[in-house]
Design an enzyme around this catalytic site. Structure first.
Site, PDB file in Angstrom:
ATOM      1  N   ARG A 243       9.208 -17.814  70.864  1.00 50.57           N
ATOM      2  CA  ARG A 243       9.008 -17.733  72.321  1.00 50.57           C
ATOM      3  C   ARG A 243       7.511 -17.824  72.670  1.00 50.57           C
ATOM      4  NH1 ARG A 243      13.725 -18.296  71.895  1.00 50.57           N
ATOM      5  NH2 ARG A 243      15.395 -17.327  73.099  1.00 50.57           N
TER       6      ARG A 243
ATOM      7  N   SER B 129      17.519 -14.012  78.764  1.00 53.49           N
ATOM      8  CA  SER B 129      16.987 -12.804  78.127  1.00 53.49           C
ATOM      9  C   SER B 129      15.759 -12.343  78.902  1.00 53.49           C
ATOM     10  CB  SER B 129      16.551 -13.100  76.696  1.00 53.49           C
ATOM     11  OG  SER B 129      17.617 -13.610  75.946  1.00 53.49           O
TER      12      SER B 129
ATOM     13  N   GLU C 116      10.075 -11.329  78.286  1.00 54.99           N
ATOM     14  CA  GLU C 116       9.934 -12.752  77.971  1.00 54.99           C
ATOM     15  C   GLU C 116       9.673 -13.511  79.276  1.00 54.99           C
ATOM     16  OE1 GLU C 116      13.212 -14.683  75.769  1.00 54.99           O
ATOM     17  OE2 GLU C 116      13.303 -16.047  77.452  1.00 54.99           O
TER      18      GLU C 116
HETATM   19  N1  EPU Z   1      23.679  -7.171  70.832  1.00 51.49           N
HETATM   20  C1  EPU Z   1      24.320  -5.999  71.179  1.00 51.49           C
HETATM   21  N2  EPU Z   1      24.528  -5.755  72.510  1.00 51.49           N
HETATM   22  C2  EPU Z   1      24.119  -6.589  73.482  1.00 51.49           C
HETATM   23  C3  EPU Z   1      23.456  -7.774  73.116  1.00 51.49           C
HETATM   24  C4  EPU Z   1      23.249  -8.047  71.778  1.00 51.49           C
HETATM   25  O1  EPU Z   1      24.695  -5.202  70.324  1.00 51.49           O
HETATM   26  O2  EPU Z   1      24.349  -6.276  74.649  1.00 51.49           O
HETATM   27  C5  EPU Z   1      23.515  -7.481  69.415  1.00 51.49           C
HETATM   28  C6  EPU Z   1      24.539  -8.547  68.989  1.00 51.49           C
HETATM   29  O3  EPU Z   1      25.727  -7.957  68.589  1.00 51.49           O
HETATM   30  C7  EPU Z   1      23.845  -9.251  67.873  1.00 51.49           C
HETATM   31  C8  EPU Z   1      22.392  -9.173  68.244  1.00 51.49           C
HETATM   32  O4  EPU Z   1      22.269  -8.114  69.193  1.00 51.49           O
HETATM   33  O5  EPU Z   1      24.020  -8.585  66.648  1.00 51.49           O
HETATM   34  C9  EPU Z   1      21.856 -10.493  68.764  1.00 51.49           C
HETATM   35  O6  EPU Z   1      22.543 -10.857  69.951  1.00 51.49           O
HETATM   36  P1  EPU Z   1      22.686 -12.404  70.431  1.00 51.49           P
HETATM   37  O7  EPU Z   1      23.159 -13.244  69.318  1.00 51.49           O
HETATM   38  O8  EPU Z   1      23.441 -12.383  71.702  1.00 51.49           O
HETATM   39  O9  EPU Z   1      21.210 -12.874  70.633  1.00 51.49           O
HETATM   40  P2  EPU Z   1      19.943 -12.208  71.334  1.00 51.49           P
HETATM   41  O10 EPU Z   1      18.973 -11.819  70.259  1.00 51.49           O
HETATM   42  O11 EPU Z   1      20.360 -11.137  72.296  1.00 51.49           O
HETATM   43  C10 EPU Z   1      18.657 -14.490  71.425  1.00 51.49           C
HETATM   44  C11 EPU Z   1      17.867 -15.246  72.436  1.00 51.49           C
HETATM   45  C12 EPU Z   1      18.785 -15.950  73.427  1.00 51.49           C
HETATM   46  C13 EPU Z   1      19.673 -16.917  72.672  1.00 51.49           C
HETATM   47  C14 EPU Z   1      20.465 -16.103  71.631  1.00 51.49           C
HETATM   48  C15 EPU Z   1      21.283 -17.003  70.738  1.00 51.49           C
HETATM   49  C16 EPU Z   1      15.778 -14.016  72.675  1.00 51.49           C
HETATM   50  C17 EPU Z   1      14.936 -13.150  73.530  1.00 51.49           C
HETATM   51  N3  EPU Z   1      16.975 -14.332  73.152  1.00 51.49           N
HETATM   52  O12 EPU Z   1      19.348 -13.462  72.134  1.00 51.49           O
HETATM   53  O13 EPU Z   1      17.966 -16.708  74.305  1.00 51.49           O
HETATM   54  O14 EPU Z   1      20.573 -17.581  73.536  1.00 51.49           O
HETATM   55  O15 EPU Z   1      19.541 -15.380  70.766  1.00 51.49           O
HETATM   56  O16 EPU Z   1      20.443 -17.727  69.891  1.00 51.49           O
HETATM   57  O17 EPU Z   1      15.343 -14.408  71.595  1.00 51.49           O
HETATM   58  C18 EPU Z   1      16.881 -16.618  76.436  1.00 51.49           C
HETATM   59  O18 EPU Z   1      15.811 -16.679  75.812  1.00 51.49           O
HETATM   60  O19 EPU Z   1      16.908 -16.542  77.685  1.00 51.49           O
HETATM   61  C19 EPU Z   1      18.124 -16.568  75.679  1.00 51.49           C
HETATM   62  C20 EPU Z   1      19.308 -16.420  76.284  1.00 51.49           C
END
Ligand code: EPU
Length: 337
Positions: A162, A237, A333
């Site tokens: 990012r 995010s 972010e």
């Molecule tokens: N999780 C939870 N509860 C929640 C959300 C997430 O327990 O409410 C846990 C999930 O179970 C999982 C982990 O956190 O084990 C990661 O969750 P997820 O795969 O949804 O990804 P994220 O880290 O929350 C990142 C990016 C997203 C992108 C997704 C998929 C960042 C800041 N965000 O989210 O990007 O779509 O991975 O690759 O890195 C964005 O930047 O706007 C965005 C949506």
């Protein structure tokens, strides 16, 4: 060049915050951009693209330059690959779908990300195991001081998670004008390792996925947990996933055995901020019309009439609670203005 005054930005930001911009100029050519930059007597420029990574907390006293350029052009090709030059004002998701229609692979994991092409490299958009740095060959940017068009190689963009040089040393200096992406025509690299992509494809009975199948999986998964900004204002995010030292992570694991962690280069462990917020029971929390999304704790939403200031207050409260509970500082972010 047409300068509009006191323009509501409600439809230009995905949080749907209704604040005015003092000056608003639509940029559809290099001449207009240069003219707009050189115009004397106006407040400082602010580059407005898709407005999908932006929290507006008050009226914008700025020379808003709204990027509204169009164009996609194959600039190099051989039997297996193409280089596609795309103008900054092109909608990102429409571009992804168009490349798939042409049979070009490379952008499928990045389907349904809101925003425009020109801002994608600034925060190195990424999802489902791919970041734009993996496909970007070069970009062109206009130096706001001189009006010159400057070329940046991938290396010169200094990409990180990012992050890019456009958020650090070169911040506020350039307007990204076009990006050139390297895509495949055959021998596509199919990436299904992240999250539930492989599971989704299996349930659909797709054994040999094409890029378009991966995009369908990504779209289905994103739709199941990320709110559509046209229905519920949001900016994806809101926070970045923090990286903590391994010793701290191991310490935390003793009290929070379920805490996910992804080792990074060096000593750090990346912890999902969504998990931290979720584990505090904050999913679905509301402060007036500002809220935490009920399906993804990393996403803050505007239930209707929230002001940017209210969303910012909610974000601060979340930051504070995460800090108290885990001794981890989570950083936004989203750009806050
Ligand atoms: N999780 C939870 N509860 C929640 C959300 C997430 O327990 O409410 C846990 C999930 O179970 C999982 C982990 O956190 O084990 C990661 O969750 P997820 O795969 O949804 O990804 P994220 O880290 O929350 C990142 C990016 C997203 C992108 C997704 C998929 C960042 C800041 N965000 O989210 O990007 O779509 O991975 O690759 O890195 C964005 O930047 O706007 C965005 C949506």
């Amino acid at each position: 060049m047409d300068i509009e005054h006191r323009v509501s930005l409600k439809k230009y930001n995905t949080f749907g915050i209704d604040v005015p911009a003092s000056h608003f100029i639509r940029i559809d050519s290099l001449e207009t951009l240069r003219e707009a930059l050189a115009e004397p007597g106006l407040p400082p420029p602010f580059i407005l693209s898709g407005g999908s990574n932006l929290l507006l907390t008050g009226p914008l006293e700025a020379r808003v330059l709204y990027m509204d350029t169009r164009g996609r052009e194959v600039v190099a090709e051989d039997a297996g690959r193409i280089n596609l030059r795309v103008m900054a004002g092109e909608n990102w998701h429409e571009l992804v779908m168009w490349t798939l229609d042409q049979g070009f692979g490379g952008l499928e994991n990045l389907a349904l990300i809101p925003g425009k092409t020109g801002t994608a490299p600034i925060q190195n958009i990424g999802a489902y195991g791919v970041e734009i740095k993996d496909v970007l060959q070069s970009l062109e940017a206009v130096d706001m001081q001189t009006g010159e068009l400057v070329s940046f190689s991938r290396e010169a963009c200094g990409f990180g998670y990012r992050d890019s040089v456009f958020k650090r040393g070169a911040r506020g200096r350039y307007v990204i004008w076009s990006v050139t992406l390297g895509l495949t025509r055959k021998g596509h690299e199919i990436r299904t390792g992240y999250g539930d992509i492989a599971g989704w494809l299996e349930r659909e009975g797709i054994r040999h996925p094409e890029p378009a199948d991966v995009a369908r999986a990504v779209i289905a998964i994103r739709k199941s947990k990320l709110p559509d900004p046209a229905v519920l204002g949001n900016s994806g995010s809101f926070f970045k996933n923090p990286v903590v030292p391994k010793t701290q992570y191991e310490e935390l694991l003793r009290t929070h055995p379920g805490m996910p962690g992804y080792p990074q280069e060096g000593d750090g462990i990346k912890v999902p901020a969504g998990w931290l917020i979720d584990s505090l029971g904050l999913k679905g929390m509301r402060r007036g019309d500002a809220g935490v999304h009920e399906k993804q704790a990393l996403v803050l939403v505007n239930h209707g009439a929230a002001t940017g200031e209210e969303i910012l207050q909610l974000a601060r409260e979340i930051q504070q609670r995460v800090l108290e509970a885990f001794d981890i500082r989570i950083e936004p972010e989203v750009n806050i203005l």
